[in-house]
Design an enzyme around this catalytic site. Sequence first.
Site, PDB file in Angstrom:
ATOM      1  N   ASN A  16       0.871  -1.173   0.000  1.00  0.00           N
ATOM      2  CA  ASN A  16       0.000   0.000   0.000  1.00  0.00           C
ATOM      3  C   ASN A  16       0.909   1.225   0.000  1.00  0.00           C
ATOM      4  O   ASN A  16       1.497   1.563   1.027  1.00  0.00           O
ATOM      5  CB  ASN A  16      -0.894  -0.011   1.260  1.00  0.00           C
ATOM      6  CG  ASN A  16      -1.708   1.274   1.384  1.00  0.00           C
ATOM      7  OD1 ASN A  16      -1.885   1.996   0.405  1.00  0.00           O
ATOM      8  ND2 ASN A  16      -2.199   1.554   2.586  1.00  0.00           N
ATOM      9  N   LYS A  19       0.169   4.231  -0.250  1.00  0.00           N
ATOM     10  CA  LYS A  19      -0.459   5.422   0.340  1.00  0.00           C
ATOM     11  C   LYS A  19      -0.253   6.622  -0.603  1.00  0.00           C
ATOM     12  O   LYS A  19      -0.234   6.443  -1.813  1.00  0.00           O
ATOM     13  CB  LYS A  19       0.075   5.691   1.740  1.00  0.00           C
ATOM     14  CG  LYS A  19       0.055   4.442   2.619  1.00  0.00           C
ATOM     15  CD  LYS A  19       0.233   4.758   4.068  1.00  0.00           C
ATOM     16  CE  LYS A  19       0.482   3.473   4.847  1.00  0.00           C
ATOM     17  NZ  LYS A  19       0.158   3.562   6.245  1.00  0.00           N
ATOM     18  N   HIS A  70      -9.514   1.135   4.669  1.00  0.00           N
ATOM     19  CA  HIS A  70      -8.241   1.314   5.382  1.00  0.00           C
ATOM     20  C   HIS A  70      -8.478   2.240   6.580  1.00  0.00           C
ATOM     21  O   HIS A  70      -9.271   3.171   6.501  1.00  0.00           O
ATOM     22  CB  HIS A  70      -7.191   1.896   4.435  1.00  0.00           C
ATOM     23  CG  HIS A  70      -5.809   1.864   5.005  1.00  0.00           C
ATOM     24  ND1 HIS A  70      -5.363   2.793   5.908  1.00  0.00           N
ATOM     25  CD2 HIS A  70      -4.787   0.985   4.820  1.00  0.00           C
ATOM     26  CE1 HIS A  70      -4.117   2.489   6.246  1.00  0.00           C
ATOM     27  NE2 HIS A  70      -3.747   1.403   5.605  1.00  0.00           N
ATOM     28  N   GLU A 107      -6.846   4.621   7.706  1.00  0.00           N
ATOM     29  CA  GLU A 107      -6.616   6.047   7.439  1.00  0.00           C
ATOM     30  C   GLU A 107      -7.845   6.675   6.782  1.00  0.00           C
ATOM     31  O   GLU A 107      -8.163   7.835   7.005  1.00  0.00           O
ATOM     32  CB  GLU A 107      -5.353   6.229   6.579  1.00  0.00           C
ATOM     33  CG  GLU A 107      -4.091   5.952   7.402  1.00  0.00           C
ATOM     34  CD  GLU A 107      -2.901   5.473   6.612  1.00  0.00           C
ATOM     35  OE1 GLU A 107      -2.902   5.566   5.370  1.00  0.00           O
ATOM     36  OE2 GLU A 107      -1.952   4.974   7.257  1.00  0.00           O
ATOM     37  N   GLU A 158      -5.630  -5.300  10.323  1.00  0.00           N
ATOM     38  CA  GLU A 158      -4.672  -4.229  10.561  1.00  0.00           C
ATOM     39  C   GLU A 158      -4.987  -3.536  11.888  1.00  0.00           C
ATOM     40  O   GLU A 158      -5.828  -2.617  11.915  1.00  0.00           O
ATOM     41  CB  GLU A 158      -4.730  -3.210   9.424  1.00  0.00           C
ATOM     42  CG  GLU A 158      -4.382  -3.776   8.071  1.00  0.00           C
ATOM     43  CD  GLU A 158      -3.662  -2.762   7.202  1.00  0.00           C
ATOM     44  OE1 GLU A 158      -2.626  -3.139   6.647  1.00  0.00           O
ATOM     45  OE2 GLU A 158      -4.103  -1.610   7.098  1.00  0.00           O
ATOM     46  N   GLY A 209       1.938   2.166  10.599  1.00  0.00           N
ATOM     47  CA  GLY A 209       2.836   3.301  10.436  1.00  0.00           C
ATOM     48  C   GLY A 209       3.486   3.739  11.737  1.00  0.00           C
ATOM     49  O   GLY A 209       4.082   4.819  11.807  1.00  0.00           O
ATOM     50  N   SER A 238       3.086  -2.318  10.220  1.00  0.00           N
ATOM     51  CA  SER A 238       4.543  -2.302  10.420  1.00  0.00           C
ATOM     52  C   SER A 238       5.198  -3.646  10.109  1.00  0.00           C
ATOM     53  O   SER A 238       6.192  -4.022  10.742  1.00  0.00           O
ATOM     54  CB  SER A 238       4.891  -1.834  11.840  1.00  0.00           C
ATOM     55  OG  SER A 238       4.394  -0.521  12.052  1.00  0.00           O
TER      56      SER A 238
HETATM   57  C1  PEP Z   1      -0.850  -0.009   5.720  1.00  0.00           C
HETATM   58  O1  PEP Z   1      -0.776   1.086   5.201  1.00  0.00           O
HETATM   59  O2  PEP Z   1      -1.809  -0.756   5.473  1.00  0.00           O
HETATM   60  C2  PEP Z   1       0.207  -0.418   6.643  1.00  0.00           C
HETATM   61  C3  PEP Z   1       0.124  -1.589   7.216  1.00  0.00           C
HETATM   62  O3  PEP Z   1       1.233   0.468   6.831  1.00  0.00           O
HETATM   63  P1  PEP Z   1       2.648   0.163   7.551  1.00  0.00           P
HETATM   64  O4  PEP Z   1       3.143  -1.135   6.997  1.00  0.00           O
HETATM   65  O5  PEP Z   1       3.503   1.321   7.190  1.00  0.00           O
HETATM   66  O6  PEP Z   1       2.365   0.055   9.017  1.00  0.00           O
END
Ligand code: PEP
Length: 256
Positions: A13, A15, A98, A100, A170, A176, A216
């Site tokens: 992803n 972003k 997501h 976000e 998630e 992040g 992460s």
């Molecule tokens: C994501 O954006 O779905 C995500 C898991 O980000 P990160 O791996 O940076 O935590």
Amino acid sequence: MKKDIRRAVIAGNWKMNKTRPEAKALIEELKPLAANAGCEVVICVPFTNLETAVTLTEGTNVKVGAQNCHFAKSGAYTGEISADMLTEMGVEYVVLGHSERRQYFGETDETVNKRTKAALEAGLKPIVCVGELLWERECGITEEVIARQIKLDFFSVSAEDLKKCIIAYEPVWAIGTGKTATADQAEEVCAFIRATLAKLYGEETAEAVTIQYGGSMNAGNAAELLSKTNVDGGLIGGASLKAPDFATIINAATNG
Ligand code: PEP
């Protein structure tokens, strides 16, 4: 223990990162590194990079996804992109719900459900994100939160369509932040998601659904996370922006 019957899917992803020249460079670097992947590889890029990504990955094993789509077929929704617009371009996947989008853009389980159905109708494979906030975990209601999201986000989605979806677990506190769920925490919730699906759709359907962990995940922790029975892949943010790191995760999924 039916991990072998499910598609392992590693999805990046990106972003809101990468201009078109930057996207081109990253895709060209990734292509040879992913060429022998033993799992499905997807890059979910910003809308402005979709055409570049579809063109550059043609004939390779790297698939392209978007990061959202609207639920209406067309109409007065300034700034939005429909599912049909994505399929027409050759896009195969779409990330929906997501955290976000839920946090900053008013996404709700109701709109995630509408988007999921619109995406399926257009022939896209939705990657639907669910996950608890830190305080929800601390209050001991992780399973309630996850069960609610699964029931609402997939409301009136048929078993046949559910099998086309990927569910990304998630935990919001891990996205992040550099804080990863332990492999046991990830497995516990992914197994709970599968058990919830089994109650709603039956065992056979639940066993067929790919469930990813995201939060992460990186080159150092991917192998342990992906070795877990119910963790069939990963949704990767930060580490998907570095081709060698993303390739290490792809290799971990191939072996896991
Ligand atoms: C994501 O954006 O779905 C995500 C898991 O980000 P990160 O791996 O940076 O935590």
